[in-house]
Design a protein around this motif. Structure first.
Motif, PDB file in Angstrom:
ATOM      1  N   ASP A 142       0.798  -1.228   0.000  1.00 32.79           N
ATOM      2  CA  ASP A 142       0.000   0.000   0.000  1.00 32.79           C
ATOM      3  C   ASP A 142       0.830   1.277   0.000  1.00 32.79           C
ATOM      4  OD1 ASP A 142      -2.519  -1.239  -0.012  1.00 32.79           O
ATOM      5  OD2 ASP A 142      -2.389  -1.614   2.140  1.00 32.79           O
ATOM      6  N   TYR A 143       2.069   1.212   0.457  1.00 35.34           N
ATOM      7  CA  TYR A 143       2.883   2.423   0.479  1.00 35.34           C
ATOM      8  C   TYR A 143       4.360   2.055   0.551  1.00 35.34           C
ATOM      9  CZ  TYR A 143       2.988   1.639   5.563  1.00 35.34           C
ATOM     10  OH  TYR A 143       3.139   1.095   6.810  1.00 35.34           O
ATOM     11  N   ILE A 144       5.200   3.013   0.147  1.00 38.83           N
ATOM     12  CA  ILE A 144       6.645   2.859   0.272  1.00 38.83           C
ATOM     13  C   ILE A 144       7.215   4.168   0.799  1.00 38.83           C
ATOM     14  CG2 ILE A 144       7.030   3.475  -2.162  1.00 38.83           C
ATOM     15  CD1 ILE A 144       9.492   1.606  -2.083  1.00 38.83           C
ATOM     16  N   ASP A 182      -5.177   2.811  -3.996  1.00 34.80           N
ATOM     17  CA  ASP A 182      -6.141   3.586  -4.779  1.00 34.80           C
ATOM     18  C   ASP A 182      -7.015   4.498  -3.936  1.00 34.80           C
ATOM     19  OD1 ASP A 182      -5.188   2.296  -7.045  1.00 34.80           O
ATOM     20  OD2 ASP A 182      -6.704   0.718  -6.965  1.00 34.80           O
ATOM     21  N   LEU A 183      -6.744   4.562  -2.624  1.00 32.66           N
ATOM     22  CA  LEU A 183      -7.458   5.451  -1.726  1.00 32.66           C
ATOM     23  C   LEU A 183      -6.472   6.280  -0.929  1.00 32.66           C
ATOM     24  CD1 LEU A 183     -10.131   2.941  -0.316  1.00 32.66           C
ATOM     25  CD2 LEU A 183     -10.508   4.719  -2.057  1.00 32.66           C
ATOM     26  N   GLY A 184      -6.856   7.522  -0.573  1.00 34.97           N
ATOM     27  CA  GLY A 184      -6.022   8.316   0.307  1.00 34.97           C
ATOM     28  C   GLY A 184      -5.882   7.637   1.661  1.00 34.97           C
ATOM     29  N   ARG A 185      -4.734   7.826   2.314  1.00 36.49           N
ATOM     30  CA  ARG A 185      -4.519   7.130   3.582  1.00 36.49           C
ATOM     31  C   ARG A 185      -3.528   7.900   4.443  1.00 36.49           C
ATOM     32  NH1 ARG A 185      -3.695   1.905   2.679  1.00 36.49           N
ATOM     33  NH2 ARG A 185      -2.811   1.564   4.745  1.00 36.49           N
ATOM     34  N   ASN A 186      -3.608   7.694   5.752  1.00 38.21           N
ATOM     35  CA  ASN A 186      -2.587   8.187   6.667  1.00 38.21           C
ATOM     36  C   ASN A 186      -1.415   7.215   6.670  1.00 38.21           C
ATOM     37  OD1 ASN A 186      -3.670  10.607   7.773  1.00 38.21           O
ATOM     38  ND2 ASN A 186      -5.139   9.385   8.941  1.00 38.21           N
ATOM     39  N   ILE A 187      -0.206   7.766   6.597  1.00 40.53           N
ATOM     40  CA  ILE A 187       1.005   6.956   6.641  1.00 40.53           C
ATOM     41  C   ILE A 187       1.844   7.439   7.824  1.00 40.53           C
ATOM     42  CG2 ILE A 187       3.109   6.266   5.434  1.00 40.53           C
ATOM     43  CD1 ILE A 187       1.579   6.617   2.807  1.00 40.53           C
ATOM     44  N   ARG A 188       2.187   6.510   8.695  1.00 36.33           N
ATOM     45  CA  ARG A 188       2.942   6.824   9.907  1.00 36.33           C
ATOM     46  C   ARG A 188       4.419   6.514   9.684  1.00 36.33           C
ATOM     47  NH1 ARG A 188       1.201   7.350  15.093  1.00 36.33           N
ATOM     48  NH2 ARG A 188      -0.857   6.614  14.407  1.00 36.33           N
ATOM     49  N   VAL A 189       5.284   7.451  10.023  1.00 36.83           N
ATOM     50  CA  VAL A 189       6.729   7.275   9.881  1.00 36.83           C
ATOM     51  C   VAL A 189       7.394   7.471  11.241  1.00 36.83           C
ATOM     52  CG1 VAL A 189       8.833   8.085   8.754  1.00 36.83           C
ATOM     53  CG2 VAL A 189       6.655   8.129   7.502  1.00 36.83           C
ATOM     54  N   LYS A 190       8.068   6.453  11.714  1.00 38.37           N
ATOM     55  CA  LYS A 190       8.868   6.554  12.932  1.00 38.37           C
ATOM     56  C   LYS A 190      10.266   7.030  12.541  1.00 38.37           C
ATOM     57  CE  LYS A 190       6.435   2.848  15.379  1.00 38.37           C
ATOM     58  NZ  LYS A 190       6.590   1.533  16.066  1.00 38.37           N
ATOM     59  N   LEU A 191      10.642   8.201  13.007  1.00 35.77           N
ATOM     60  CA  LEU A 191      11.901   8.800  12.562  1.00 35.77           C
ATOM     61  C   LEU A 191      13.104   7.984  13.023  1.00 35.77           C
ATOM     62  CD1 LEU A 191      11.189  12.615  12.883  1.00 35.77           C
ATOM     63  CD2 LEU A 191      10.753  11.047  10.989  1.00 35.77           C
ATOM     64  N   PRO A 211      -2.725  11.508  -0.568  1.00 31.28           N
ATOM     65  CA  PRO A 211      -3.743  11.091  -1.546  1.00 31.28           C
ATOM     66  C   PRO A 211      -3.303   9.836  -2.302  1.00 31.28           C
ATOM     67  CG  PRO A 211      -3.277  13.450  -1.720  1.00 31.28           C
ATOM     68  CD  PRO A 211      -2.228  12.873  -0.826  1.00 31.28           C
ATOM     69  N   ALA A 212      -4.251   9.158  -2.903  1.00 31.93           N
ATOM     70  CA  ALA A 212      -3.945   7.971  -3.699  1.00 31.93           C
ATOM     71  C   ALA A 212      -2.908   8.293  -4.767  1.00 31.93           C
ATOM     72  CB  ALA A 212      -5.222   7.440  -4.355  1.00 31.93           C
ATOM     73  N   HIS A 213      -1.882   7.463  -4.853  1.00 28.17           N
ATOM     74  CA  HIS A 213      -0.838   7.507  -5.895  1.00 28.17           C
ATOM     75  C   HIS A 213       0.073   8.728  -5.800  1.00 28.17           C
ATOM     76  CE1 HIS A 213      -3.781   4.987  -8.631  1.00 28.17           C
ATOM     77  NE2 HIS A 213      -3.493   4.393  -7.486  1.00 28.17           N
ATOM     78  N   ALA A 214      -0.009   9.486  -4.732  1.00 27.94           N
ATOM     79  CA  ALA A 214       0.816  10.692  -4.584  1.00 27.94           C
ATOM     80  C   ALA A 214       2.101  10.388  -3.827  1.00 27.94           C
ATOM     81  CB  ALA A 214       0.040  11.792  -3.866  1.00 27.94           C
TER      82      ALA A 214
END
Length: 483
Positions: A399-401, A421-430, A473-476
């Motif tokens: 779903d994400y990279i 294909d849908l907008g989503r929240n993505i969490r990044v641990k620094l 957003p999706a694909h952004a």
């Protein structure tokens, strides 16, 4: 005096145990999980060597060159004619494109190569075995002078087989010395060299031999003409099937295609030319490149909007063209990869006015947005960074990279890409970003919007103990620098 970084990946049975003979100024670092790396600055130009020690007593000798005189110290930036113009190219069109570099600020943004692609020559060689310019390029000497007068470099195209990929003009196999001599005599600065219609074999070894023949011929022709070999770029176009990132630097090339031809689609599973499929290749070979040896993700699709020619093939029945978010990912990830940035849209209509240079009337209603993307200096800086490192995956899911990118100034970059294909929240641990230093405080700069992340009017401060959540957003793709 420039930072040098060589990442040594660890594979099963191939663990790095140490390094011998490191030049003064370099050190072996081991503060990242998954690999060790050599880092530092060499104080003087020259040829250097060191030996990487592997388990079981095995050794690998590494050589590298420190010089101000390299053919491609950063990935080249320019325009290729194939997707937008294909067989319609002519001297007049090339001149109009060259004018567009100035008119639309591309030259100021760093683009400086105008590259003629396939179908510029006649179908047959002359009686004395020379390539012949086609009827739409009769005054080719004036054309080359014109492009150079604009402060641009000009490239041409040939093939390591019997004919080029279009079949419209002869390849250079068996004619390497003759063709290289003409390319240099005609005052070209770059050769895009394909691998269609191969008659010398189809293995990686065969390809290396064929490309080396042209690389050697170009060096010889440049020297004969009293020019430095480093003033000419050999751009290898092999499509990645023979893993050129493992051997292409031996041929004299300084960049090499690693993917199928890019298509004007987000997803192109059959041909594998969509943005998503190119990412699938490039994310796996991030460690196999460096200064003067670039992995090429092929031409950019930003700005085509379904108006190209071969770029419209594929897509499994979908309408060609990238939306805004997909265009951000196309350009942003190519910069994270440190790929050559080769525009393939019609740059003569970046003012939104109609023209028919492509053989059909084309109006680009999104010209302002396209121009803002491809001239974004903070994003281009990721591509042109002198350390030469590609984005390294930190999280890689269906779903994400999320990727980090080492930068010469020590301020790493971060890309967050939503593959779903849908907008989503993505969490990044620094703390998962190994390019960040523990205990140091950072501000995060949004490279698309040219601003720091804030809470209210206060600029946020981050350490490796923090995390942040971003809605994508999706694909952004969103891009950041840690400053």
């Amino acid at each position: 005096g420039k930072p040098f970084m060589h990442k040594l990946l660890t594979f099963a049975g191939d663990e790095v145990t140490g390094v011998e003979g490191l030049p003064k100024g370099l050190a072996l670092m081991s503060d990242r999980p998954g690999y060790k790396y050599i880092y530092g600055k060499v104080p003087a130009a020259g040829e250097y060597k060191y030996t990487v020690m592997l388990n079981g007593g095995r050794k690998v000798e590494v050589g590298f060159t420190v010089s101000k005189d390299l053919a491609q110290p950063t990935p080249f930036m320019g325009v290729l004619t194939w997707n937008a113009f294909q067989s319609h190219i002519s001297s007049d069109i090339i001149k109009a494109i060259a004018d567009g570099f100035d008119t639309f600020g591309l030259k100021a943004a760093g683009y400086d190569h105008m590259c003629i692609d396939d179908e510029w020559a006649k179908h047959d060689r002359s009686a004395d075995g020379r390539l012949q310019w086609g009827p739409k390029f009769q005054d080719y000497e004036d054309l080359v002078r014109y492009v150079h007068s604009k402060g641009l470099k000009i490239g041409t195209y040939s093939d390591a087989g019997s004919y080029t990929c279009s079949g419209a003009q002869p390849g250079s196999y068996g004619y390497e010395d003759v063709d290289a001599e003409d390319f240099v005599k005609w005052d070209f600065d770059l050769l895009k060299y394909d691998f269609c219609n191969s008659i010398g074999g189809d293995t990686p070894e065969d390809a290396e031999k064929a490309y080396t023949a042209m690389g050697t011929a170009l060096d010889k022709a440049m020297s004969k003409a009293g020019k430095k070999p480093s003033d000419f770029k050999l751009y290898m176009c092999e499509w990645g099937g023979r893993q050129p990132w493992l051997w292409a630097a031996n041929t004299g090339a300084t960049c090499w295609r690693c993917t199928a031809d890019t298509r004007d689609y987000w997803d192109d599973p059959a041909y594998r030319g969509g943005v998503k499929q190119v990412l699938d290749v490039m994310k796996k070979i991030w460690a196999y490149q460096g200064v003067n040896r670039w992995n090429d993700a092929d031409m950019l699709i930003v700005g085509l909007h379904g108006t190209g020619y071969p770029s419209n093939a594929g897509g499994a029945g979908h309408k060609p063209g990238l939306n805004y978010e997909e265009s951000l990912t196309n350009f942003g990830l190519w910069c994270m990869f440190a790929s050559p940035l080769t525009l393939s849209n019609n740059i003569t209509n970046l003012d939104g006015k109609p023209n028919d240079l492509t053989g059909k009337t084309v109006v680009n209603k999104d010209y302002a947005t396209d121009l803002a993307i491809i001239t974004n200096q903070e994003v281009i800086a990721l591509d042109q960074d002198p350390l030469g490192q590609a984005g390294e995956p930190i999280y890689d899911t269906k779903d994400y990279i999320v990727m980090q990118k080492d930068m010469a100034d020590g301020h790493p970059a971060l890309s967050v890409t939503n593959l779903s294909d849908l907008g989503r929240n993505i969490r990044v641990k620094l703390g998962d970003l190994t390019a960040l230093k523990a205990g140091k405080t950072y501000k995060m700069r949004d490279l698309w919007n040219h601003c720091f992340l804030t809470t209210g009017k206060k600029v946020n401060k981050y350490t490796t103990n923090d995390e942040f959540v971003i809605w994508v957003p999706a694909h952004a793709t969103y891009l950041y620098r840690f400053l």
